[in-house]
Motif scaffolding. Structure first.
Motif, PDB file in Angstrom:
ATOM      1  N   THR A  60       0.826  -1.211   0.000  1.00 38.08           N
ATOM      2  CA  THR A  60       0.000   0.000   0.000  1.00 38.08           C
ATOM      3  C   THR A  60       0.862   1.264   0.000  1.00 38.08           C
ATOM      4  N   VAL A  61       1.995   1.215   0.683  1.00 41.22           N
ATOM      5  CA  VAL A  61       2.921   2.351   0.698  1.00 41.22           C
ATOM      6  C   VAL A  61       3.472   2.571  -0.712  1.00 41.22           C
ATOM      7  N   ALA A  62       3.936   1.495  -1.337  1.00 36.38           N
ATOM      8  CA  ALA A  62       4.498   1.602  -2.684  1.00 36.38           C
ATOM      9  C   ALA A  62       3.446   2.085  -3.676  1.00 36.38           C
ATOM     10  N   LEU A  63       2.244   1.539  -3.594  1.00 36.29           N
ATOM     11  CA  LEU A  63       1.182   1.942  -4.522  1.00 36.29           C
ATOM     12  C   LEU A  63       0.799   3.405  -4.359  1.00 36.29           C
ATOM     13  N   SER A  64       0.741   3.891  -3.132  1.00 40.78           N
ATOM     14  CA  SER A  64       0.375   5.292  -2.938  1.00 40.78           C
ATOM     15  C   SER A  64       1.460   6.213  -3.495  1.00 40.78           C
ATOM     16  N   LEU A  65       2.716   5.825  -3.342  1.00 37.11           N
ATOM     17  CA  LEU A  65       3.813   6.608  -3.918  1.00 37.11           C
ATOM     18  C   LEU A  65       3.747   6.592  -5.449  1.00 37.11           C
ATOM     19  N   ILE A  66       3.457   5.425  -6.003  1.00 34.07           N
ATOM     20  CA  ILE A  66       3.358   5.290  -7.466  1.00 34.07           C
ATOM     21  C   ILE A  66       2.199   6.128  -7.998  1.00 34.07           C
ATOM     22  N   GLU A  67       1.049   6.056  -7.323  1.00 26.56           N
ATOM     23  CA  GLU A  67      -0.119   6.825  -7.771  1.00 26.56           C
ATOM     24  C   GLU A  67       0.158   8.329  -7.744  1.00 26.56           C
ATOM     25  N   LYS A  68       0.797   8.789  -6.696  1.00 27.95           N
ATOM     26  CA  LYS A  68       1.126  10.216  -6.596  1.00 27.95           C
ATOM     27  C   LYS A  68       2.127  10.594  -7.688  1.00 27.95           C
ATOM     28  N   ALA A  69       3.120   9.755  -7.889  1.00 33.53           N
ATOM     29  CA  ALA A  69       4.132  10.029  -8.912  1.00 33.53           C
ATOM     30  C   ALA A  69       3.516  10.050 -10.308  1.00 33.53           C
ATOM     31  N   MET A  70       2.559   9.170 -10.553  1.00 32.87           N
ATOM     32  CA  MET A  70       1.882   9.140 -11.850  1.00 32.87           C
ATOM     33  C   MET A  70       1.157  10.457 -12.115  1.00 32.87           C
ATOM     34  N   LYS A  71       0.549  11.025 -11.078  1.00 33.92           N
ATOM     35  CA  LYS A  71      -0.164  12.294 -11.232  1.00 33.92           C
ATOM     36  C   LYS A  71       0.808  13.431 -11.546  1.00 33.92           C
ATOM     37  N   VAL A  72       1.945  13.445 -10.877  1.00 32.82           N
ATOM     38  CA  VAL A  72       2.929  14.505 -11.108  1.00 32.82           C
ATOM     39  C   VAL A  72       3.527  14.367 -12.513  1.00 32.82           C
ATOM     40  N   THR A  73       3.911  13.151 -12.890  1.00 31.90           N
ATOM     41  CA  THR A  73       4.540  12.979 -14.199  1.00 31.90           C
ATOM     42  C   THR A  73       3.536  13.120 -15.341  1.00 31.90           C
ATOM     43  N   ALA A  74       2.247  13.004 -15.057  1.00 35.11           N
ATOM     44  CA  ALA A  74       1.234  13.204 -16.099  1.00 35.11           C
ATOM     45  C   ALA A  74       1.277  14.632 -16.631  1.00 35.11           C
ATOM     46  N   LEU A  75       1.783  15.562 -15.833  1.00 30.58           N
ATOM     47  CA  LEU A  75       1.888  16.958 -16.244  1.00 30.58           C
ATOM     48  C   LEU A  75       3.124  17.217 -17.102  1.00 30.58           C
ATOM     49  N   ALA A  76       4.023  16.255 -17.160  1.00 28.59           N
ATOM     50  CA  ALA A  76       5.272  16.417 -17.921  1.00 28.59           C
ATOM     51  C   ALA A  76       5.118  15.757 -19.294  1.00 28.59           C
ATOM     52  N   SER A  77       4.702  16.547 -20.257  1.00 26.32           N
ATOM     53  CA  SER A  77       4.402  15.987 -21.576  1.00 26.32           C
ATOM     54  C   SER A  77       5.634  15.431 -22.278  1.00 26.32           C
ATOM     55  N   ASP A  78       6.833  15.891 -21.887  1.00 24.61           N
ATOM     56  CA  ASP A  78       8.038  15.412 -22.559  1.00 24.61           C
ATOM     57  C   ASP A  78       8.434  13.982 -22.149  1.00 24.61           C
ATOM     58  N   ILE A  79       7.795  13.434 -21.124  1.00 26.89           N
ATOM     59  CA  ILE A  79       8.125  12.058 -20.714  1.00 26.89           C
ATOM     60  C   ILE A  79       6.886  11.155 -20.678  1.00 26.89           C
ATOM     61  N   ALA A  91       3.133  -0.456 -10.891  1.00 28.09           N
ATOM     62  CA  ALA A  91       1.920  -0.535 -10.064  1.00 28.09           C
ATOM     63  C   ALA A  91       1.426  -1.977  -9.986  1.00 28.09           C
ATOM     64  N   ALA A  92       1.474  -2.686 -11.103  1.00 34.15           N
ATOM     65  CA  ALA A  92       1.001  -4.071 -11.138  1.00 34.15           C
ATOM     66  C   ALA A  92       1.812  -4.975 -10.219  1.00 34.15           C
ATOM     67  N   ALA A  93       3.078  -4.656 -10.031  1.00 30.42           N
ATOM     68  CA  ALA A  93       3.943  -5.470  -9.177  1.00 30.42           C
ATOM     69  C   ALA A  93       3.483  -5.436  -7.721  1.00 30.42           C
ATOM     70  N   PHE A  94       2.824  -4.346  -7.334  1.00 30.16           N
ATOM     71  CA  PHE A  94       2.357  -4.209  -5.956  1.00 30.16           C
ATOM     72  C   PHE A  94       0.870  -4.436  -5.811  1.00 30.16           C
ATOM     73  N   ALA A  95       0.111  -4.266  -6.871  1.00 27.55           N
ATOM     74  CA  ALA A  95      -1.344  -4.357  -6.803  1.00 27.55           C
ATOM     75  C   ALA A  95      -1.835  -5.780  -6.668  1.00 27.55           C
ATOM     76  N   GLY A  96      -1.094  -6.731  -7.207  1.00 25.04           N
ATOM     77  CA  GLY A  96      -1.581  -8.108  -7.242  1.00 25.04           C
ATOM     78  C   GLY A  96      -1.389  -8.894  -5.962  1.00 25.04           C
ATOM     79  N   VAL A  97      -0.724  -8.306  -4.997  1.00 24.20           N
ATOM     80  CA  VAL A  97      -0.375  -9.040  -3.779  1.00 24.20           C
ATOM     81  C   VAL A  97      -1.108  -8.452  -2.575  1.00 24.20           C
ATOM     82  N   VAL A  98      -1.743  -9.296  -1.806  1.00 24.81           N
ATOM     83  CA  VAL A  98      -2.402  -8.848  -0.580  1.00 24.81           C
ATOM     84  C   VAL A  98      -1.524  -9.216   0.608  1.00 24.81           C
ATOM     85  N   GLY A  99      -1.372  -8.295   1.521  1.00 28.91           N
ATOM     86  CA  GLY A  99      -0.562  -8.589   2.712  1.00 28.91           C
ATOM     87  C   GLY A  99       0.130  -7.336   3.195  1.00 28.91           C
TER      88      GLY A  99
END
Length: 100
Positions: A60-79, A91-99
């Motif tokens: 959940t920690v990794a996913l929340s960081l990834i989600e936030k990072a995705m929002k920030v990088t969405a504003l950077a059209s050059d990448i 995101a998929a690496a962390f989303a598929g596992v419960v625990g």
């Protein structure tokens, strides 16, 4: 060092994703210095979690960081292309596992 650990633990795709995103973020002219620093720090935490055995990851920690990072990088059209390729894989690496 986390990238090497990922390759050794049989996660070369995750290593490539983290490397690709790190390089894109650092090269982006659309992101501020503060955004770059925050994104690189987030990727560092995510890469350490990814290098941890799956049943011990803080998903959940990794996913929340990834989600936030995705929002920030969405504003950077050059990448956009790099981000669309690698963020979902990470995101998929962390989303598929419960625990944690």
């Amino acid at each position: 060092q986390s990238i090497s650990a990922l390759v050794q633990s049989g996660e070369p795709d995750l290593a490539q994703a983290i490397k690709g995103l790190s390089e894109a973020i650092l090269q982006s002219s659309d992101l501020t210095r503060n955004q770059k620093n925050e994104l690189i720090e987030s990727l560092s935490v995510v890469s350490k979690e990814a290098a941890t055995p799956k049943d011990a990851r803080q998903n959940t920690v990794a996913l929340s960081l990834i989600e936030k990072a995705m929002k920030v990088t969405a504003l950077a059209s050059d990448i956009t292309e790099v981000c669309q390729k690698w963020w979902p894989l990470l995101a998929a690496a962390f989303a598929g596992v419960v625990g944690g």
